[in-house]
Design an enzyme around this catalytic site. Sequence first.
Site, PDB file in Angstrom:
ATOM      1  N   ASP A 145     -13.360  34.149 -28.807  1.00  0.00           N
ATOM      2  CA  ASP A 145     -13.426  35.459 -28.152  1.00  0.00           C
ATOM      3  C   ASP A 145     -14.850  35.706 -27.661  1.00  0.00           C
ATOM      4  O   ASP A 145     -15.773  35.802 -28.457  1.00  0.00           O
ATOM      5  CB  ASP A 145     -12.997  36.520 -29.171  1.00  0.00           C
ATOM      6  CG  ASP A 145     -13.196  37.934 -28.649  1.00  0.00           C
ATOM      7  OD1 ASP A 145     -13.291  38.108 -27.417  1.00  0.00           O
ATOM      8  OD2 ASP A 145     -13.255  38.856 -29.487  1.00  0.00           O
ATOM      9  N   ASN A 195     -15.946  38.380 -25.790  1.00  0.00           N
ATOM     10  CA  ASN A 195     -16.380  39.762 -25.528  1.00  0.00           C
ATOM     11  C   ASN A 195     -16.076  40.727 -26.670  1.00  0.00           C
ATOM     12  O   ASN A 195     -16.137  41.955 -26.488  1.00  0.00           O
ATOM     13  CB  ASN A 195     -15.784  40.273 -24.217  1.00  0.00           C
ATOM     14  CG  ASN A 195     -14.262  40.301 -24.275  1.00  0.00           C
ATOM     15  OD1 ASN A 195     -13.675  39.815 -25.242  1.00  0.00           O
ATOM     16  ND2 ASN A 195     -13.643  40.859 -23.262  1.00  0.00           N
ATOM     17  N   ASP A 246     -13.344  41.696 -28.211  1.00  0.00           N
ATOM     18  CA  ASP A 246     -12.133  42.534 -28.308  1.00  0.00           C
ATOM     19  C   ASP A 246     -11.114  41.962 -29.296  1.00  0.00           C
ATOM     20  O   ASP A 246     -10.010  42.486 -29.426  1.00  0.00           O
ATOM     21  CB  ASP A 246     -11.506  42.754 -26.923  1.00  0.00           C
ATOM     22  CG  ASP A 246     -10.987  41.460 -26.309  1.00  0.00           C
ATOM     23  OD1 ASP A 246     -11.145  40.386 -26.928  1.00  0.00           O
ATOM     24  OD2 ASP A 246     -10.422  41.527 -25.200  1.00  0.00           O
ATOM     25  N   ASP A 262     -10.427  34.142 -25.152  1.00  0.00           N
ATOM     26  CA  ASP A 262     -10.368  34.293 -23.696  1.00  0.00           C
ATOM     27  C   ASP A 262     -10.935  33.058 -22.993  1.00  0.00           C
ATOM     28  O   ASP A 262     -11.439  32.134 -23.633  1.00  0.00           O
ATOM     29  CB  ASP A 262     -11.114  35.571 -23.264  1.00  0.00           C
ATOM     30  CG  ASP A 262     -12.453  35.691 -23.983  1.00  0.00           C
ATOM     31  OD1 ASP A 262     -13.242  34.734 -23.904  1.00  0.00           O
ATOM     32  OD2 ASP A 262     -12.700  36.729 -24.652  1.00  0.00           O
ATOM     33  N   ASP A 301       0.676  25.605 -19.231  1.00  0.00           N
ATOM     34  CA  ASP A 301       1.998  25.744 -19.832  1.00  0.00           C
ATOM     35  C   ASP A 301       2.924  26.309 -18.769  1.00  0.00           C
ATOM     36  O   ASP A 301       2.609  27.322 -18.140  1.00  0.00           O
ATOM     37  CB  ASP A 301       1.905  26.704 -21.027  1.00  0.00           C
ATOM     38  CG  ASP A 301       2.819  26.301 -22.157  1.00  0.00           C
ATOM     39  OD1 ASP A 301       4.014  26.099 -21.889  1.00  0.00           O
ATOM     40  OD2 ASP A 301       2.342  26.199 -23.302  1.00  0.00           O
ATOM     41  N   ASP A 311       7.777  24.113 -21.023  1.00  0.00           N
ATOM     42  CA  ASP A 311       8.411  24.791 -22.151  1.00  0.00           C
ATOM     43  C   ASP A 311       9.934  24.635 -22.112  1.00  0.00           C
ATOM     44  O   ASP A 311      10.550  24.830 -21.057  1.00  0.00           O
ATOM     45  CB  ASP A 311       8.040  26.282 -22.046  1.00  0.00           C
ATOM     46  CG  ASP A 311       8.357  27.068 -23.297  1.00  0.00           C
ATOM     47  OD1 ASP A 311       7.737  26.807 -24.339  1.00  0.00           O
ATOM     48  OD2 ASP A 311       9.236  27.960 -23.243  1.00  0.00           O
ATOM     49  N   GLU A 332       8.687  19.939 -23.318  1.00  0.00           N
ATOM     50  CA  GLU A 332       9.064  20.293 -24.678  1.00  0.00           C
ATOM     51  C   GLU A 332      10.577  20.281 -24.704  1.00  0.00           C
ATOM     52  O   GLU A 332      11.219  21.085 -24.022  1.00  0.00           O
ATOM     53  CB  GLU A 332       8.527  21.673 -25.059  1.00  0.00           C
ATOM     54  CG  GLU A 332       8.777  21.959 -26.533  1.00  0.00           C
ATOM     55  CD  GLU A 332       9.068  23.411 -26.834  1.00  0.00           C
ATOM     56  OE1 GLU A 332       8.868  23.828 -27.968  1.00  0.00           O
ATOM     57  OE2 GLU A 332       9.511  24.134 -25.919  1.00  0.00           O
ATOM     58  N   HIS A 391       1.362  25.188 -31.714  1.00  0.00           N
ATOM     59  CA  HIS A 391       1.352  26.622 -32.037  1.00  0.00           C
ATOM     60  C   HIS A 391       2.651  27.114 -32.658  1.00  0.00           C
ATOM     61  O   HIS A 391       2.753  28.284 -33.011  1.00  0.00           O
ATOM     62  CB  HIS A 391       1.056  27.403 -30.758  1.00  0.00           C
ATOM     63  CG  HIS A 391       2.150  27.211 -29.741  1.00  0.00           C
ATOM     64  ND1 HIS A 391       2.398  26.003 -29.134  1.00  0.00           N
ATOM     65  CD2 HIS A 391       3.078  28.061 -29.270  1.00  0.00           C
ATOM     66  CE1 HIS A 391       3.432  26.131 -28.326  1.00  0.00           C
ATOM     67  NE2 HIS A 391       3.869  27.365 -28.386  1.00  0.00           N
TER      68      HIS A 391
HETATM   69  O1  ISL Z   1       9.329  27.275 -32.990  1.00  0.00           O
HETATM   70  C1  ISL Z   1      10.516  27.259 -32.854  1.00  0.00           C
HETATM   71  C2  ISL Z   1      11.366  28.113 -33.613  1.00  0.00           C
HETATM   72  O2  ISL Z   1      11.057  27.864 -34.904  1.00  0.00           O
HETATM   73  C3  ISL Z   1      11.164  26.431 -31.884  1.00  0.00           C
HETATM   74  O3  ISL Z   1      12.544  26.448 -31.978  1.00  0.00           O
HETATM   75  C4  ISL Z   1      10.731  26.961 -30.546  1.00  0.00           C
HETATM   76  O4  ISL Z   1      11.280  28.196 -30.319  1.00  0.00           O
HETATM   77  C5  ISL Z   1      11.175  26.029 -29.485  1.00  0.00           C
HETATM   78  O5  ISL Z   1      10.527  24.831 -29.762  1.00  0.00           O
HETATM   79  C6  ISL Z   1      10.744  26.543 -28.125  1.00  0.00           C
HETATM   80  O6  ISL Z   1       9.372  26.793 -28.119  1.00  0.00           O
HETATM   81  C7  ISL Z   1       8.751  27.156 -26.950  1.00  0.00           C
HETATM   82  O7  ISL Z   1       9.428  28.192 -26.265  1.00  0.00           O
HETATM   83  C8  ISL Z   1       9.469  29.452 -26.926  1.00  0.00           C
HETATM   84  C9  ISL Z   1       8.112  29.902 -27.447  1.00  0.00           C
HETATM   85  O8  ISL Z   1       8.279  30.980 -28.314  1.00  0.00           O
HETATM   86  C10 ISL Z   1       7.386  28.798 -28.170  1.00  0.00           C
HETATM   87  O9  ISL Z   1       6.112  29.215 -28.566  1.00  0.00           O
HETATM   88  C11 ISL Z   1       7.346  27.630 -27.235  1.00  0.00           C
HETATM   89  O10 ISL Z   1       6.590  26.563 -27.754  1.00  0.00           O
HETATM   90  C12 ISL Z   1       9.998  30.420 -25.920  1.00  0.00           C
HETATM   91  O11 ISL Z   1       9.249  30.332 -24.742  1.00  0.00           O
HETATM   92 CA    CA Z   2     -11.801  38.502 -25.691  1.00  0.00          CA
END
Ligand code: ISL
Ligand code: CA
Length: 538
Positions: free
Chosen positions: A22, A24, A26, A30, A99, A199, A252, A321
């Site tokens: 971060d 700034n 907040d 960023d 992404d 995604d 993904e 994540h």
């Molecule tokens: O992390 C999961 C649930 O436990 C996975 O099923 C996840 O939702 C799935 O891999 C899809 O993930 C991606 O799309 C989602 C988003 O929430 C995740 O962060 C992303 O990586 C919807 O866009």
């Molecule tokens: Ca920030």
Amino acid sequence: MPETPWWKQRVIYQIYPMSFCDSNGDGIGDLRGILSKLDYLKSLGVGALWLSPVYCSPNEDNGYDISDYCNIHENYGTLADMDELIAEAAQRDIKIIMDLVINHTSNQHEWFQKSRRRIAPYTDYYIWQKGEPGKKPSNWGSFFGEDCWAYDELRGEYYLHLFAKGQPDLNYHNDAVIEAVENVMRFWLARGVAGFRCDVINILYKDSLKNGRWKPALTGSEHYISTDGTHQLLNRFRREVFEPYNCYTVGETVFVTPQMADDLVNPSRAELDCVFSFEHMETDCHFVKWFLRKFSPDRFFDTLTKWQTSLDWNTVYFENHDQPRSVSRFGDDGAFHNQSAKALATLLLTLRGTPFLFEGQEIGMTNFDYPDMAKVRDVESINIWNLTGRLHLPQSLRWKMIKTKSRDNARTPMQWNDTVNGGFSTGKPWLSVNGNYPLFNVEQQLRDQGSVLQYYQALIAYRNQSPVLQAGSFAPLYRQNGVYAYARTFGGETLRVVINLTAEAKPSPFEGKAIFSSYNKAEVDGTLAPYEAAILRG
Ligand code: ISL
Ligand code: CA
């Protein structure tokens, strides 16, 4: 001979912008924060950065619900900051991967707001179904453990959302949608982005909306996982957009078998370059992540072998994540923190494929240390917490599920130093920092020769100039009681890797001089110490 593509040579680093740095005060990471850490990332040796979404979003799902694809969320900065980041990264020979979240948008997106008002050409941009309030169009389930049909009062119809309620699925039976998302991709590629992490890309095209076969989770998924329609779409994207820009794509892809993955990445089909498969991440659960099962290193290794031997090339990852921290999950974040984090680093960087490293993994960041739900922010965790409450599951089990599997485990702010908030922010972080930041942080590990971070730096540097690790074939050698060994061979040169992923000493399948060791030993002898991993020449 075609030149080896960059993504087969480089290590890719994932940034979760909200939690990285971060600039700034907040409390939210960023773009200028990322800019300030480019030299650090360069010294780590990574060759590309994948940024989780930084677009405009109401953040119901932390940016995976996009309300404007062609702009930067004000929390993160501006388009000018983004251009600067792309340019500054390029200066350091680091590529930027964005992404691409195109299965759904936010319900705040202009497309959706117009669609619910039946304003052309947006009327059929989403998956609308007739139905009365309380009478859902079908029995499908959502990824986040709640309903996947929401009734929209204004339009008087249901819309499909396979994720949160604020994430309506786009309608890929509509050519205008396809063209609109292609324009989004072109917008970013023209700005100099090198690729996309796509995604949930294997669920775009729903080939029917009818009831599905009942399943413990995701009833209805047979109507949308890797349908022919999705394959055709990806091939179209490739021809019309990816290829002209020489764009790298990593999909993904949920619930794919090696065969399904091959159908997505086999060059002969011209769809994606790589996918993230999930099977090795499901070795500590039954079917869905919430049905906990004790982690078994052997099951993990067998799954890795299966994928290593059935695809010519794929990604290798143990964190992102959405997943808990690997040292807490597959290693030991207590007594053997250092050795087990290094053992996992060894595995990550020596398997065949493109390694993806998630921010903080390089210092062995651990799962969150919160005592209860009060500090948990993730929409999925909150949904599951509520759902398991309605189902009257025992409190202790509910908390154990969240504690071991919540996505917030990986999302706690990056630990840069031992000052307040681990140096992440001078303000109040949007998500609490893990209390162990004085123990595990970048600054401290840059000073300590035996640190996890210095091990990553050394091994990535080695990999960056090693044809064997970059391109070598993979051959499994041994798998017994939590010990795994394999060989990588290229141009007559071989490296052997051995890993004990348990907290006990184990017999070693072979002995010899080590070029890397999680114990910094010069030799592997007849016994492997707990979490001992090593790379041997020949
Ligand atoms: O992390 C999961 C649930 O436990 C996975 O099923 C996840 O939702 C799935 O891999 C899809 O993930 C991606 O799309 C989602 C988003 O929430 C995740 O962060 C992303 O990586 C919807 O866009
Ligand atoms: Ca920030």
